[in-house]
Design a protein around this motif. Structure first.
Motif, PDB file in Angstrom:
ATOM      1  N   GLU A 101     -26.079 -44.336   4.969  1.00 15.02           N
ATOM      2  CA  GLU A 101     -26.176 -44.193   3.507  1.00 15.02           C
ATOM      3  C   GLU A 101     -24.780 -43.942   2.922  1.00 15.02           C
ATOM      4  OE1 GLU A 101     -28.983 -44.649   1.744  1.00 15.02           O
ATOM      5  OE2 GLU A 101     -27.902 -44.236  -0.123  1.00 15.02           O
ATOM      6  N   GLU A 102     -23.959 -43.185   3.648  1.00 16.67           N
ATOM      7  CA  GLU A 102     -22.587 -42.891   3.180  1.00 16.67           C
ATOM      8  C   GLU A 102     -21.791 -44.194   3.035  1.00 16.67           C
ATOM      9  OE1 GLU A 102     -24.209 -41.204   5.435  1.00 16.67           O
ATOM     10  OE2 GLU A 102     -24.280 -39.219   4.504  1.00 16.67           O
ATOM     11  N   THR A 103     -21.980 -45.098   3.991  1.00 16.05           N
ATOM     12  CA  THR A 103     -21.275 -46.385   3.931  1.00 16.05           C
ATOM     13  C   THR A 103     -21.757 -47.191   2.720  1.00 16.05           C
ATOM     14  OG1 THR A 103     -20.879 -46.451   6.288  1.00 16.05           O
ATOM     15  CG2 THR A 103     -20.909 -48.571   5.161  1.00 16.05           C
ATOM     16  N   ARG A 104     -23.060 -47.197   2.502  1.00 13.72           N
ATOM     17  CA  ARG A 104     -23.585 -47.924   1.350  1.00 13.72           C
ATOM     18  C   ARG A 104     -22.976 -47.393   0.047  1.00 13.72           C
ATOM     19  NH1 ARG A 104     -28.937 -49.174  -0.806  1.00 13.72           N
ATOM     20  NH2 ARG A 104     -29.950 -47.411   0.205  1.00 13.72           N
ATOM     21  N   ARG A 105     -22.973 -46.065  -0.086  1.00 12.43           N
ATOM     22  CA  ARG A 105     -22.442 -45.459  -1.314  1.00 12.43           C
ATOM     23  C   ARG A 105     -20.979 -45.821  -1.502  1.00 12.43           C
ATOM     24  NH1 ARG A 105     -26.614 -45.457  -3.885  1.00 12.43           N
ATOM     25  NH2 ARG A 105     -28.310 -44.277  -2.978  1.00 12.43           N
ATOM     26  N   ARG A 106     -20.259 -45.816  -0.379  1.00 12.85           N
ATOM     27  CA  ARG A 106     -18.841 -46.155  -0.425  1.00 12.85           C
ATOM     28  C   ARG A 106     -18.648 -47.595  -0.904  1.00 12.85           C
ATOM     29  NH1 ARG A 106     -13.971 -44.696   3.460  1.00 12.85           N
ATOM     30  NH2 ARG A 106     -14.435 -42.507   3.222  1.00 12.85           N
ATOM     31  N   ILE A 107     -19.445 -48.501  -0.354  1.00 14.19           N
ATOM     32  CA  ILE A 107     -19.366 -49.906  -0.777  1.00 14.19           C
ATOM     33  C   ILE A 107     -19.667 -50.003  -2.276  1.00 14.19           C
ATOM     34  CG2 ILE A 107     -20.479 -52.184  -0.567  1.00 14.19           C
ATOM     35  CD1 ILE A 107     -20.921 -51.473   2.445  1.00 14.19           C
ATOM     36  N   GLU A 108     -20.702 -49.288  -2.704  1.00 20.99           N
ATOM     37  CA  GLU A 108     -21.084 -49.353  -4.119  1.00 20.99           C
ATOM     38  C   GLU A 108     -19.959 -48.844  -5.016  1.00 20.99           C
ATOM     39  OE1 GLU A 108     -25.860 -49.417  -4.217  1.00 20.99           O
ATOM     40  OE2 GLU A 108     -24.990 -47.432  -4.489  1.00 20.99           O
ATOM     41  N   GLU A 109     -19.332 -47.740  -4.594  1.00 20.61           N
ATOM     42  CA  GLU A 109     -18.279 -47.162  -5.429  1.00 20.61           C
ATOM     43  C   GLU A 109     -17.015 -48.015  -5.412  1.00 20.61           C
ATOM     44  OE1 GLU A 109     -17.988 -43.061  -4.157  1.00 20.61           O
ATOM     45  OE2 GLU A 109     -20.085 -42.809  -4.778  1.00 20.61           O
ATOM     46  N   LEU A 110     -16.613 -48.447  -4.213  1.00 23.47           N
ATOM     47  CA  LEU A 110     -15.380 -49.229  -4.113  1.00 23.47           C
ATOM     48  C   LEU A 110     -15.494 -50.547  -4.858  1.00 23.47           C
ATOM     49  CD1 LEU A 110     -14.555 -48.825  -0.310  1.00 23.47           C
ATOM     50  CD2 LEU A 110     -13.169 -47.954  -2.196  1.00 23.47           C
ATOM     51  N   MET A 111     -16.672 -51.175  -4.752  1.00 21.13           N
ATOM     52  CA  MET A 111     -16.807 -52.530  -5.293  1.00 21.13           C
ATOM     53  C   MET A 111     -17.427 -52.568  -6.683  1.00 21.13           C
ATOM     54  SD  MET A 111     -17.830 -54.709  -1.895  1.00 21.13           S
ATOM     55  CE  MET A 111     -17.527 -56.293  -2.652  1.00 21.13           C
ATOM     56  N   HIS A 112     -17.927 -51.434  -7.164  1.00 26.19           N
ATOM     57  CA  HIS A 112     -18.666 -51.422  -8.429  1.00 26.19           C
ATOM     58  C   HIS A 112     -19.791 -52.439  -8.356  1.00 26.19           C
ATOM     59  CE1 HIS A 112     -15.803 -48.858 -10.643  1.00 26.19           C
ATOM     60  NE2 HIS A 112     -15.027 -49.287  -9.683  1.00 26.19           N
ATOM     61  N   ILE A 113     -20.697 -52.196  -7.423  1.00 28.70           N
ATOM     62  CA  ILE A 113     -21.772 -53.150  -7.134  1.00 28.70           C
ATOM     63  C   ILE A 113     -22.978 -52.340  -6.703  1.00 28.70           C
ATOM     64  CG2 ILE A 113     -21.439 -53.469  -4.613  1.00 28.70           C
ATOM     65  CD1 ILE A 113     -21.287 -56.524  -5.237  1.00 28.70           C
ATOM     66  N   LYS A 114     -24.159 -52.941  -6.761  1.00 29.14           N
ATOM     67  CA  LYS A 114     -25.359 -52.317  -6.185  1.00 29.14           C
ATOM     68  C   LYS A 114     -25.571 -52.954  -4.830  1.00 29.14           C
ATOM     69  CE  LYS A 114     -27.874 -49.306  -8.422  1.00 29.14           C
ATOM     70  NZ  LYS A 114     -27.848 -47.964  -7.790  1.00 29.14           N
ATOM     71  N   ALA A 115     -25.669 -52.153  -3.784  1.00 33.06           N
ATOM     72  CA  ALA A 115     -25.798 -52.715  -2.428  1.00 33.06           C
ATOM     73  C   ALA A 115     -27.188 -52.427  -1.872  1.00 33.06           C
ATOM     74  CB  ALA A 115     -24.732 -52.123  -1.517  1.00 33.06           C
ATOM     75  N   TYR A 116     -27.842 -53.467  -1.363  1.00 32.81           N
ATOM     76  CA  TYR A 116     -29.205 -53.336  -0.847  1.00 32.81           C
ATOM     77  C   TYR A 116     -29.271 -53.694   0.631  1.00 32.81           C
ATOM     78  CZ  TYR A 116     -30.445 -53.048  -5.761  1.00 32.81           C
ATOM     79  OH  TYR A 116     -30.530 -52.677  -7.077  1.00 32.81           O
ATOM     80  N   ASN A 117     -30.014 -52.882   1.343  1.00 30.62           N
ATOM     81  CA  ASN A 117     -30.123 -53.036   2.793  1.00 30.62           C
ATOM     82  C   ASN A 117     -31.085 -54.162   3.166  1.00 30.62           C
ATOM     83  OD1 ASN A 117     -29.897 -52.508   5.504  1.00 30.62           O
ATOM     84  ND2 ASN A 117     -30.647 -50.396   5.402  1.00 30.62           N
ATOM     85  N   SER A 118     -30.633 -55.003   4.073  1.00 30.84           N
ATOM     86  CA  SER A 118     -31.394 -56.172   4.509  1.00 30.84           C
ATOM     87  C   SER A 118     -31.528 -56.117   6.022  1.00 30.84           C
ATOM     88  CB  SER A 118     -30.604 -57.414   4.076  1.00 30.84           C
ATOM     89  OG  SER A 118     -30.798 -58.502   4.945  1.00 30.84           O
ATOM     90  N   TYR A 119     -32.777 -56.122   6.499  1.00 32.12           N
ATOM     91  CA  TYR A 119     -32.983 -56.009   7.953  1.00 32.12           C
ATOM     92  C   TYR A 119     -33.686 -57.240   8.498  1.00 32.12           C
ATOM     93  CZ  TYR A 119     -35.004 -54.633  12.414  1.00 32.12           C
ATOM     94  OH  TYR A 119     -35.364 -54.604  13.736  1.00 32.12           O
TER      95      TYR A 119
END
Ligand code: AMP
Ligand code: ZN
Length: 432
Positions: free
Chosen positions: A212-230
């Protein structure tokens, strides 16, 4: 409101559909040499409810390997139009084969998944994962086209060209591997662009474990909403389970798959909400059905209803694979525990690697951590304190004190596809 009406079926209706399909799966699977033998004495009348699936035997990676390449196919090769292979780097690969109908159904599942996070036909999707045998290329591509998005098949790597394509074609949706997203975000800034000014809105991230920390980081760095795909190639590829806009776990598309979570040691179902190994069955694939596949991926069902209204059960993000576990000084450690600590620290840069080393007769881990440029100062005391603080936080989480080595940003080579988080150096060096 939803892409497909089955997404909001009542549980009882969904389970009836599952058992009906499961019976057909067993009948069909028996046409393959592998299941023909394994299920020859199985009485289909034993499948009265979806939970009767436990009466069927598991299928393992070793089974797939032993049947390589054609042992699970239910019809003649003429009926197949595509194959993919799993990314495993050791031993015999496993190949998965699709008929035209299988490809169509997979594309539908993918389109449904993307729709669930707000992607629409007016979007422009850039697929930044490798094409080829890896399912993240063509799997996402076909789903995106099915949804009607303008699709940019950029493939992996080449950051500058990726940025140019994104800007030239006003790309709104990215499909990107999370470890690459962290790297990419940094490169975008280095190339002189402001991520907040980029046209993107949504990132579909998956294919590898991340926290989750990585997702938040991606969202903050990129100014994007990131969704998990499995997904996994044995179950087609991506589009098996996907987050919705709630970001509270991934809905498993239960009209197309039956998901179970078992205790890997006993094979029994774990209690609701407990972590175990995910076991998956295909319900709609005609060419190569797979029954009760042991994915080795660890997760849990998230109890309760999702606020989005979809009735399909959710799984939590994958915490690791049963075979990822490291045992250091008698303690079980998963790489994702380490990532969780590192990605929550502002000084830590976008990449890290866990090295398995030998100290005397003991196994030990050395965590190489990239430090952000602004924190990589000349004052040794400051760096030494940072190193100590990382080691202490890690110890708090994993209960052993690892070696910590700080390196400059970009010092750790970036893998082309899925990140390699653990490197075994035990036979290569003697530490003290
Ligand atoms: P492959 O079949 O080679 O594409 O690899 C599938 C494997 O990738 C899965 O079994 C998982 O271990 C991993 N994987 C795929 N998607 C995710 C995800 N969203 N989170 C964590 N692991 C994932
Ligand atoms: Zn939902």
């Amino acid at each position: 409101m939803f892409y497909h009406p089955s997404e909001s079926l009542k549980r009882s209706e969904l389970e009836n559909l599952q058992v009906e399909r499961l019976r057909a799966v067993v009948e069909n699977a028996r046409k393959s040499p592998f299941y023909g033998e394994r299920l020859k004495d199985f009485d289909i009348r034993e499948l009265q409810t979806a939970s009767d699936i436990t009466k069927l035997p598991f299928t393992t990676k070793d089974d797939l390997r032993s049947q390589y390449p054609y042992g699970l196919l239910t019809r003649s090769l003429d009926d197949f139009v595509r194959l993919h292979a799993s990314s495993g780097t050791t031993g015999t690969p496993t190949a998965v084969f699709y008929t035209q109908k299988d490809i169509d159904q997979w594309a539908d599942l993918m389109a449904r998944s993307m729709y669930a996070v707000g992607v629409r036909r007016s979007d422009v999707l850039q697929n930044m994962s490798g094409y080829g045998l890896f399912t993240g290329g063509l799997g996402i591509h076909y789903g995106s086209e099915r949804l009607g998005c303008l699709t940019v098949p950029a493939g992996a790597g080449n950051t500058r060209r990726q940025i140019k394509l994104i800007r030239d074609f006003s790309v709104t949706v990215l499909h990107i591997i999370p470890s690459f997203a962290l790297y990419f975000a940094q490169k975008v800034v280095e190339e002189g662009f402001d991520p907040a000014e980029m046209p993107w809105k949504v990132a579909l991230i998956g294919a590898e474990p991340h926290t989750e920390e990585t997702r938040r980081r991606i969202e903050e760095l990129m100014h994007i909403k990131a969704y998990n795909s499995y997904g996994l190639s044995e179950m087609n590829g991506p589009g098996v389970a996907f987050e919705c806009t709630e970001q509270t776990g991934m809905h498993v598309w239960e009209d197309a798959y039956i998901a179970e979570i078992i205790d890997p040691a006993t094979g029994e179902h774990v209690a609701e909400g407990e972590v175990g190994e995910l076991v998956m069955t295909t319900l709609t694939r005609e060419g190569m059905p797979i029954i009760r596949y042991r994915t080795r991926d660890l997760t849990r069902f998230i109890p309760g209803q999702c606020a989005c209204g979809r009735t399909h059960r959710r799984i939590d993000r994958i915490t690791g694979r049963a075979d990822d576990m490291l045992i250091i000084k008698g303690v079980n450690i998963y790489p994702m525990q380490i990532e969780q600590v590192l990605m929550a620290m502002p000084e830590v840069g976008q990449n890290y690697v866990i090295e398995l080393i030998r100290e005397g007769f003991m196994d030990q881990i050395r965590v190489k951590v990239e430090v952000k440029e602004e924190y990589f100062v000349e004052d040794m005391r400051v760096l030494r304190n940072l190193q100590k603080s990382i080691a202490a936080r890690l110890c708090n989480e994993i209960l052993v004190t690892p070696r910590v080595e700080l390196v400059m940003h970009d010092a750790i080579p970036k893998a082309a596809g899925k990140a390699v988080r653990v490197v075994d150096l035990r036979d290569q060096e003697k530490d003290s």
